[in-house]
Design a protein around this motif. Sequence first.
Motif, short mmCIF file in Angstrom:
data_model
loop_
_atom_site.label_atom_id
_atom_site.label_comp_id
_atom_site.label_asym_id
_atom_site.label_seq_id
_atom_site.Cartn_x
_atom_site.Cartn_y
_atom_site.Cartn_z
N PRO A 46 0.78 -1.25 0.00
CA PRO A 46 0.00 0.00 0.00
C PRO A 46 0.81 1.29 0.00
O PRO A 46 0.22 2.37 0.01
CB PRO A 46 -0.83 -0.12 1.29
N GLY A 138 -4.01 -5.87 2.43
CA GLY A 138 -3.11 -6.56 1.53
C GLY A 138 -3.29 -8.05 1.77
O GLY A 138 -4.20 -8.47 2.49
N ASN A 173 9.09 -10.57 5.90
CA ASN A 173 9.11 -9.24 6.51
C ASN A 173 10.47 -8.88 7.13
O ASN A 173 10.67 -7.75 7.56
CB ASN A 173 8.00 -9.12 7.56
N PHE A 176 12.38 -5.66 6.31
CA PHE A 176 12.03 -4.35 6.88
C PHE A 176 12.82 -4.07 8.17
O PHE A 176 12.72 -2.99 8.74
CB PHE A 176 10.53 -4.28 7.18
#
Length: 258
Positions: A46, A138, A173, A176
């Motif tokens: 997003p 998402g 993830n 990140f």
Amino acid sequence: MYQEFTPEVLVLPTPKDVDRYAAGCVIAQINGKHDSVLTLPTGATPQGMYERLVQLFKQGQVDFSRVTTFNLDEYFPIPESHPASYAEYMKTHFFRHVNVPSSNIYLPNGQAESAHTEATRFDRLIQQRGPVDLAVLGIGPGKTCHIGFNERGSQVDSRTRYMPLDPQTREANAVFFKDPNEMPVGSITQGIRNILEAQRILLIAKGERKAWGIKRSLTCKPSSDVPASFLRFHPDVCFILDEGAAELLRSKYIALKK
Ligand code: GLP
């Protein structure tokens, strides 16, 4: 027993088209109801939608001053100021640039003492301030097909709660986190029930890496093995996909714009 519906599926040529279309849906919602309540996502997908929303705000095409937002999820435990927290993500990509009043912004507190108490508090807030008018989601990586952080095994009637992260989610993830060892093993997430209680739901997905999950979500029997498949129990869901994310769908799903 839940009634099953056929979601609207919109396939757009590029990821940028997905960003613009999703942002357009959010703006239309707010311009139609200035005090809209939104559920908002995080992740890589997003970011372009938020960029577009900020741009439209700066052009004066939308006013967020009466909007209320609930985030889908947050890592747990994580300090709010951690660069990879969803609290920080939302400030960086959205809240610092628009005029949602800080008193109307709700995220699960990743540094609360008790995940259970925090999940109960957050759930109560959604119920008090809801119903949510529009939820934007998402979809999780690989075989997780998670929505929010509702990993495989999540039940259709689940509400906000602590959720351990699937190893595939942790792997995806980790990018990140500067130091992947800092990545929390758990999260607080809105449940499937919370998501289904929104009046309207948009699921956005980009790229071939999401194609398998999208196909499963739209075609397999709704079950907790594929949490996003539970969206088919909602009468007003739109999957907004780029061609990569739609590549495993048969032509009957192409461009079914309302
Ligand atoms: C994250 C979030 C989800 C998000 C999903 C996809 O972990 N918790 O709400 O939809 O995973 O992330 P990405 O867009 O980075 O692929």
